[in-house]
Design an enzyme around this catalytic site. Sequence first.
Site, PDB file in Angstrom:
ATOM      1  N   GLY A  87       3.560  -0.946  -9.018  1.00 33.64           N
ATOM      2  CA  GLY A  87       3.157   0.628  -8.572  1.00 33.64           C
ATOM      3  C   GLY A  87       3.318   1.487  -7.566  1.00 33.64           C
ATOM      4  O   GLY A  87       2.967   2.732  -7.308  1.00 33.64           O
ATOM      5  N   ASN A 174      -9.860   1.487  -5.586  1.00 28.71           N
ATOM      6  CA  ASN A 174      -9.338  -0.064  -6.217  1.00 28.71           C
ATOM      7  C   ASN A 174     -10.669  -1.507  -5.497  1.00 28.71           C
ATOM      8  O   ASN A 174     -10.272  -2.386  -6.287  1.00 28.71           O
ATOM      9  CB  ASN A 174      -7.465  -0.570  -5.690  1.00 28.71           C
ATOM     10  CG  ASN A 174      -7.903  -0.321  -3.939  1.00 28.71           C
ATOM     11  OD1 ASN A 174      -7.766   0.743  -3.763  1.00 28.71           O
ATOM     12  ND2 ASN A 174      -7.840  -1.224  -3.335  1.00 28.71           N
ATOM     13  N   THR A 263      19.545  -1.395 -12.819  1.00 27.99           N
ATOM     14  CA  THR A 263      19.225  -1.985 -14.115  1.00 27.99           C
ATOM     15  C   THR A 263      17.935  -2.009 -14.433  1.00 27.99           C
ATOM     16  O   THR A 263      17.150  -3.476 -13.948  1.00 27.99           O
ATOM     17  CB  THR A 263      20.700  -3.889 -14.363  1.00 27.99           C
ATOM     18  OG1 THR A 263      21.348  -2.841 -14.403  1.00 27.99           O
ATOM     19  CG2 THR A 263      19.930  -3.990 -15.858  1.00 27.99           C
ATOM     20  N   CYS A 353      -4.299  -6.705  -1.328  1.00 23.16           N
ATOM     21  CA  CYS A 353      -2.992  -5.312  -0.855  1.00 23.16           C
ATOM     22  C   CYS A 353      -3.189  -5.002   0.700  1.00 23.16           C
ATOM     23  O   CYS A 353      -1.379  -5.090   1.370  1.00 23.16           O
ATOM     24  CB  CYS A 353      -2.109  -4.798  -1.395  1.00 23.16           C
ATOM     25  SG  CYS A 353      -2.002  -4.283  -3.302  1.00 23.16           S
TER      26      CYS A 353
END
Length: 408
Positions: A87, A174, A263, A353
């Site tokens: 995110g 949050n 990828t 976080c």
Amino acid sequence: MGSRCAARGRHGKMVRRAMLYLDHAATAPPLPEALEAFARAARDAYANPGSLHGLGAQAARALEEARGELKRAMGARGYRVVLTATGTEANDLGIRGLARAVKSKVERASGKPARVLVSSIEHPCSLLPARALAEEGFVVEEIAPDAAGVVRVEALQDRLDRDVALVSLHWANNELGSLLPIAELVQQTRAVAPHAVFHTDAVQAAGKRAESFDSLGADSIAIAAHKFGGVRGCAALFLREGAPEPLPLSLGGGHEGGLRSGTENVMGAVAMAAAAGVRRARLSQDRRCYLDRRAKLLASLREAAPDAVVVGPQREEVCLGSILSIAFPGTVAETLLHLLEAEGIACGSGSACSSHGHGHTESAILTAIELPRELRNSVLRFSLDGTESDTELAAVGTALSRALERLR
């Protein structure tokens, strides 16, 4: 949702204890459907989706099917999906990538330096990229929320003008669970700042609100799989069709339409899509699955601690539903958190976080909403899965009573 969790016993040995996990805002346990989808893709779609052989084509089909499932689950028919790893990465691309893309156009049209508007209580992965744009000649302005943690339309309107290049406001906070009226904020931005792009961080809200992304109308919307039961390491930026194209933040093989080289994580994308589908189905069956459980949890906590203070929103129309932050006067959050853990309840204290997993520092968000200083280090965050039983929610109050008794 009760889960099995390791804990240390009296003699330091690891034992298995049933824990009620109420820290979904930090990360959600992968849903069984997501794990099954991940394993299936790892077995059948392991090849590089850019390879020309049949196995590569099979992986490419799985990847495109996952994009389609994500769009359906999020109600995003008018968007394309750019896969990222986190995110944080999705927000950065939506903020710095879009701001850079429109800067010269806005400055030509307004005759002024381009401005960026962001709320002062965004997650750091949005706030810091926005602040960094000041080094590139943007004028960055932070909008203060109200006491509930909500940026009102009026507060944004006072800052809008033709020189605004980017508005970045999260859908849900949050730490507080405050819910912003994104659709109204987008409409106001379009009316006053016609060349501006609007980005929203939906990492906390995705999979927990019934509103479609199409109804929000933002130019870019960021999500992260691990917040709603996908597997960590996969996220996405939804880009509105017809919106400006962000400039890539890194160079490489030109994957994801040149916007995010590397990828593709087929297994992660398939698992994210599966989790999003489960969340959409649950919300379709019960739009109030979070709000009602939050109300029951609050009642249980208040019975144990009548002096507890709800932090953030209290009215349902500005409440995400899955997050309840509450201050317990006279306690230290980290101490109370571990006492609750000993009683079988796992919850959070602020943003995982920004705490780096060790200790608790005073939250910038609690300061911004002007929570009394004496309460700022006594706030716990309970965040829900939306499937907790009444018995489990009542048990939280019982555990809190025991924990508070141990503090006396």
